[in-house]
Design a protein around this motif. Sequence first.
Motif, PDB file in Angstrom:
ATOM      1  N   ASP A  24      -4.180   6.733   0.330  1.00  0.00           N
ATOM      2  CA  ASP A  24      -4.259   7.021   1.154  1.00  0.00           C
ATOM      3  C   ASP A  24      -3.666   6.660   1.984  1.00  0.00           C
ATOM      4  OD1 ASP A  24      -3.497   9.807   2.838  1.00  0.00           O
ATOM      5  OD2 ASP A  24      -4.360  11.049   1.354  1.00  0.00           O
ATOM      6  N   LEU A  25      -3.384   6.576   3.234  1.00  0.00           N
ATOM      7  CA  LEU A  25      -3.774   6.359   4.526  1.00  0.00           C
ATOM      8  C   LEU A  25      -4.853   7.212   5.510  1.00  0.00           C
ATOM      9  CD1 LEU A  25       0.725   5.210   6.085  1.00  0.00           C
ATOM     10  CD2 LEU A  25      -1.683   3.986   5.224  1.00  0.00           C
ATOM     11  N   ARG A  26      -4.928   8.159   5.398  1.00  0.00           N
ATOM     12  CA  ARG A  26      -5.707   8.549   5.875  1.00  0.00           C
ATOM     13  C   ARG A  26      -6.905   8.574   4.758  1.00  0.00           C
ATOM     14  NH1 ARG A  26      -2.901  14.435   4.076  1.00  0.00           N
ATOM     15  NH2 ARG A  26      -2.715  13.549   2.504  1.00  0.00           N
ATOM     16  N   GLU A  27      -6.794   7.333   4.615  1.00  0.00           N
ATOM     17  CA  GLU A  27      -8.332   6.956   3.600  1.00  0.00           C
ATOM     18  C   GLU A  27      -8.661   5.538   4.144  1.00  0.00           C
ATOM     19  OE1 GLU A  27      -8.144   8.653  -0.002  1.00  0.00           O
ATOM     20  OE2 GLU A  27      -8.072  10.661   0.890  1.00  0.00           O
ATOM     21  N   ILE A  28      -7.508   4.696   4.457  1.00  0.00           N
ATOM     22  CA  ILE A  28      -7.813   3.539   4.606  1.00  0.00           C
ATOM     23  C   ILE A  28      -8.807   3.009   5.576  1.00  0.00           C
ATOM     24  CG2 ILE A  28      -6.336   3.451   6.565  1.00  0.00           C
ATOM     25  CD1 ILE A  28      -4.739   0.928   4.410  1.00  0.00           C
ATOM     26  N   GLU A  29      -9.722   2.205   5.461  1.00  0.00           N
ATOM     27  CA  GLU A  29     -10.459   1.727   6.638  1.00  0.00           C
ATOM     28  C   GLU A  29      -9.864   0.187   6.651  1.00  0.00           C
ATOM     29  OE1 GLU A  29     -12.474   3.437   7.528  1.00  0.00           O
ATOM     30  OE2 GLU A  29     -12.428   5.026   6.355  1.00  0.00           O
ATOM     31  N   ALA A  30     -10.929  -0.420   8.066  1.00  0.00           N
ATOM     32  CA  ALA A  30     -10.901  -1.305   8.769  1.00  0.00           C
ATOM     33  C   ALA A  30     -10.993  -2.241   7.190  1.00  0.00           C
ATOM     34  CB  ALA A  30     -11.622  -1.421   9.775  1.00  0.00           C
ATOM     35  N   LYS A  31     -12.043  -2.628   6.852  1.00  0.00           N
ATOM     36  CA  LYS A  31     -12.630  -3.120   5.583  1.00  0.00           C
ATOM     37  C   LYS A  31     -10.903  -3.652   4.759  1.00  0.00           C
ATOM     38  CE  LYS A  31     -14.810   0.131   2.459  1.00  0.00           C
ATOM     39  NZ  LYS A  31     -13.532  -0.234   1.508  1.00  0.00           N
ATOM     40  N   ASP A  32     -10.337  -3.018   4.727  1.00  0.00           N
ATOM     41  CA  ASP A  32      -8.715  -2.703   3.725  1.00  0.00           C
ATOM     42  C   ASP A  32      -7.858  -3.927   4.921  1.00  0.00           C
ATOM     43  OD1 ASP A  32      -9.805  -0.875   1.709  1.00  0.00           O
ATOM     44  OD2 ASP A  32     -10.063   0.534   2.696  1.00  0.00           O
ATOM     45  N   LEU A  33      -7.707  -3.569   5.167  1.00  0.00           N
ATOM     46  CA  LEU A  33      -7.216  -5.288   6.435  1.00  0.00           C
ATOM     47  C   LEU A  33      -7.698  -6.251   6.726  1.00  0.00           C
ATOM     48  CD1 LEU A  33      -6.227  -2.114   8.450  1.00  0.00           C
ATOM     49  CD2 LEU A  33      -5.576  -2.274   6.659  1.00  0.00           C
ATOM     50  N   PHE A  92       1.061  -1.416   0.080  1.00  0.00           N
ATOM     51  CA  PHE A  92       0.053   0.144  -0.330  1.00  0.00           C
ATOM     52  C   PHE A  92       0.770   1.458  -0.066  1.00  0.00           C
ATOM     53  CE2 PHE A  92      -2.774   3.571   1.380  1.00  0.00           C
ATOM     54  CZ  PHE A  92      -4.181   3.275   1.403  1.00  0.00           C
ATOM     55  N   ASP A  93       0.982   2.058  -1.300  1.00  0.00           N
ATOM     56  CA  ASP A  93       1.382   3.316  -1.246  1.00  0.00           C
ATOM     57  C   ASP A  93       0.852   4.493  -1.387  1.00  0.00           C
ATOM     58  OD1 ASP A  93       5.197   3.275  -1.193  1.00  0.00           O
ATOM     59  OD2 ASP A  93       3.729   4.839  -2.279  1.00  0.00           O
ATOM     60  N   THR A  94       1.125   5.493  -1.276  1.00  0.00           N
ATOM     61  CA  THR A  94       0.664   6.822  -2.050  1.00  0.00           C
ATOM     62  C   THR A  94       1.545   6.925  -3.258  1.00  0.00           C
ATOM     63  OG1 THR A  94      -0.009   8.864  -1.232  1.00  0.00           O
ATOM     64  CG2 THR A  94       2.109   8.457  -0.931  1.00  0.00           C
ATOM     65  N   GLY A  95       2.575   6.745  -3.932  1.00  0.00           N
ATOM     66  CA  GLY A  95       2.897   7.052  -5.211  1.00  0.00           C
ATOM     67  C   GLY A  95       3.752   7.664  -5.614  1.00  0.00           C
ATOM     68  N   HIS A 117       4.536  -1.463   8.997  1.00  0.00           N
ATOM     69  CA  HIS A 117       3.784  -0.352   8.617  1.00  0.00           C
ATOM     70  C   HIS A 117       4.914   0.629   8.907  1.00  0.00           C
ATOM     71  CE1 HIS A 117       1.978   3.261   8.526  1.00  0.00           C
ATOM     72  NE2 HIS A 117       1.935   3.999   9.534  1.00  0.00           N
ATOM     73  N   LEU A 118       5.575   1.118   7.183  1.00  0.00           N
ATOM     74  CA  LEU A 118       6.699   1.803   6.427  1.00  0.00           C
ATOM     75  C   LEU A 118       5.872   2.877   6.665  1.00  0.00           C
ATOM     76  CD1 LEU A 118       8.632  -0.479   4.314  1.00  0.00           C
ATOM     77  CD2 LEU A 118       8.994  -0.426   6.950  1.00  0.00           C
ATOM     78  N   GLY A 119       5.115   3.598   5.951  1.00  0.00           N
ATOM     79  CA  GLY A 119       4.840   4.248   4.748  1.00  0.00           C
ATOM     80  C   GLY A 119       4.418   5.330   6.497  1.00  0.00           C
ATOM     81  N   ALA A 120       5.585   7.234   5.849  1.00  0.00           N
ATOM     82  CA  ALA A 120       5.196   8.231   6.283  1.00  0.00           C
ATOM     83  C   ALA A 120       5.670   8.816   5.200  1.00  0.00           C
ATOM     84  CB  ALA A 120       6.212   7.937   7.984  1.00  0.00           C
ATOM     85  N   LEU A 121       5.818  10.840   6.244  1.00  0.00           N
ATOM     86  CA  LEU A 121       6.320  11.511   5.562  1.00  0.00           C
ATOM     87  C   LEU A 121       8.223  11.575   6.559  1.00  0.00           C
ATOM     88  CD1 LEU A 121       4.220  14.216   6.011  1.00  0.00           C
ATOM     89  CD2 LEU A 121       4.915  12.889   4.069  1.00  0.00           C
ATOM     90  N   PRO A 172       5.611  20.274   9.984  1.00  0.00           N
ATOM     91  CA  PRO A 172       5.368  20.162  10.839  1.00  0.00           C
ATOM     92  C   PRO A 172       4.079  19.220  11.062  1.00  0.00           C
ATOM     93  CG  PRO A 172       5.839  22.307  11.606  1.00  0.00           C
ATOM     94  CD  PRO A 172       6.175  21.646  10.039  1.00  0.00           C
ATOM     95  N   GLU A 173       2.881  19.807  10.647  1.00  0.00           N
ATOM     96  CA  GLU A 173       1.781  19.216  10.606  1.00  0.00           C
ATOM     97  C   GLU A 173       1.553  18.906  10.251  1.00  0.00           C
ATOM     98  OE1 GLU A 173       2.345  22.768  10.487  1.00  0.00           O
ATOM     99  OE2 GLU A 173       1.935  24.310  12.072  1.00  0.00           O
ATOM    100  N   LEU A 174       1.723  18.650   9.303  1.00  0.00           N
ATOM    101  CA  LEU A 174       1.366  17.454   7.942  1.00  0.00           C
ATOM    102  C   LEU A 174       2.217  16.370   8.796  1.00  0.00           C
ATOM    103  CD1 LEU A 174       1.093  18.685   4.569  1.00  0.00           C
ATOM    104  CD2 LEU A 174      -0.985  17.476   5.597  1.00  0.00           C
ATOM    105  N   THR A 175       2.949  16.525   8.535  1.00  0.00           N
ATOM    106  CA  THR A 175       4.277  15.314   9.533  1.00  0.00           C
ATOM    107  C   THR A 175       2.786  14.813  10.134  1.00  0.00           C
ATOM    108  OG1 THR A 175       6.295  15.889   8.578  1.00  0.00           O
ATOM    109  CG2 THR A 175       6.445  14.804  10.381  1.00  0.00           C
ATOM    110  N   GLN A 176       2.653  15.690  11.559  1.00  0.00           N
ATOM    111  CA  GLN A 176       1.879  15.013  12.771  1.00  0.00           C
ATOM    112  C   GLN A 176       1.184  14.160  12.256  1.00  0.00           C
ATOM    113  OE1 GLN A 176       1.529  17.253  15.837  1.00  0.00           O
ATOM    114  NE2 GLN A 176      -0.013  16.461  17.161  1.00  0.00           N
ATOM    115  N   GLN A 177       0.450  14.821  11.300  1.00  0.00           N
ATOM    116  CA  GLN A 177      -1.449  13.832  10.704  1.00  0.00           C
ATOM    117  C   GLN A 177      -0.775  12.772  10.865  1.00  0.00           C
ATOM    118  OE1 GLN A 177      -3.857  15.054   6.903  1.00  0.00           O
ATOM    119  NE2 GLN A 177      -4.249  16.670   8.243  1.00  0.00           N
ATOM    120  N   ILE A 178       0.527  13.130   8.896  1.00  0.00           N
ATOM    121  CA  ILE A 178       0.159  11.099   8.714  1.00  0.00           C
ATOM    122  C   ILE A 178       1.158  10.632   9.665  1.00  0.00           C
ATOM    123  CG2 ILE A 178       1.303  10.219   6.262  1.00  0.00           C
ATOM    124  CD1 ILE A 178       0.755  12.966   4.793  1.00  0.00           C
TER     125      ILE A 178
END
Length: 349
Positions: A53-62, A30-33, A70-74, A84-90
């Motif tokens: 987008d990790l912000r939109e993933i749902e339980a059904k996807d898992l 799973f990757d944003t590309g 979980h490697l996905g990060a900024l 820093p705000e987006l770093t905290q969010q993601i």
Amino acid sequence: MRVLVTGSEGYIGSVLVPLLVERGHDVAGFDTGYFAEARFLPLAASELTRRGDLREIEAKDLKGFDAIIHLGALSNDPWGQLNPELTQQINYECSVRLAKLAKQAGVARFLFSSSCSTYGAASQGGVVETDELNPLSAYAVAKVMAERDITPLADDRFAPTFLRNATVYGVSPRMRFDLVLNNLAGWAFTTGKIVIQSDGTPWRPLVHVRDVSAAFLAIMEAPREVVANQVFNIGQESENYQVRDLAAATEKEFPGSTVVYADQASTGDPRSYRVSFRKFWSAFPNLRFEWNAEKGLRELHEVFDRVGFTGDHFQHRDFIRLKQIEHLLETGALDHELRWTCALAAREA
């Protein structure tokens, strides 16, 4: 095991996913590309990755997965300083949300890719997992907060494990030249000048990208009681270096190169940490890492020769995280929240 790897097309993910497949696991990515076109070497198993987008993933996807890595990060500190705000969010909020959804979906194992940068400025040598954390960047702060809030989710059905990786280096299909040893080698090969951005005294522990991938595999396959809700520093005792020692090793590997200190180097770098990895090796005494900095520099040199590496490659946005994200923002492919502006942009970025 059926395994989901977030950030599967990243620097570590593009090495780890083929290793998992080779081991016989059923792997999905799973990757944003953001770095879909950043191909330094041919990619294996790229068809296993789903864009999202990790912000939109749902339980059904898992549902149906036995483990999530979980490697996905900024990445990394420069981007965190810029936003820093987006770093905290993601990196923080999305990581905690993903762990909660994983538990809800019945996923038994959750491996969180953390960082030794959480130690920040450690005055003592050989910091261990229970020592005080002192994050000095938005990136490191987000890792600390994610560890803190995922830990209470552990129970008899859900086993998170936290891997505080040393600074990674080495050749990957999705290469990065904003990591210290890769960066020094790139400077040496393309310019003959090994540029140090600090005064050379900070300590950094290093780990090769293939060794850190082997650690993820070993922890995922380990008996639950060995790794459940545990924190492990990932690296080797012998691979703690001062930056100036890495520069000297680079100078030796690339004859004719010389060490150069950047104009701002005299101000130093407050991040400095020597790390103990005894806990990991006590838990995994039969595992062997294959790499050290000297061997890694030799690998980089050989690959640079083979691919005809140039200064244009070294400075290209494909291989520097901050440059690529800034490009996607400037061209309108991403909006100010780093969401793709259209489906076509996600495919063609």
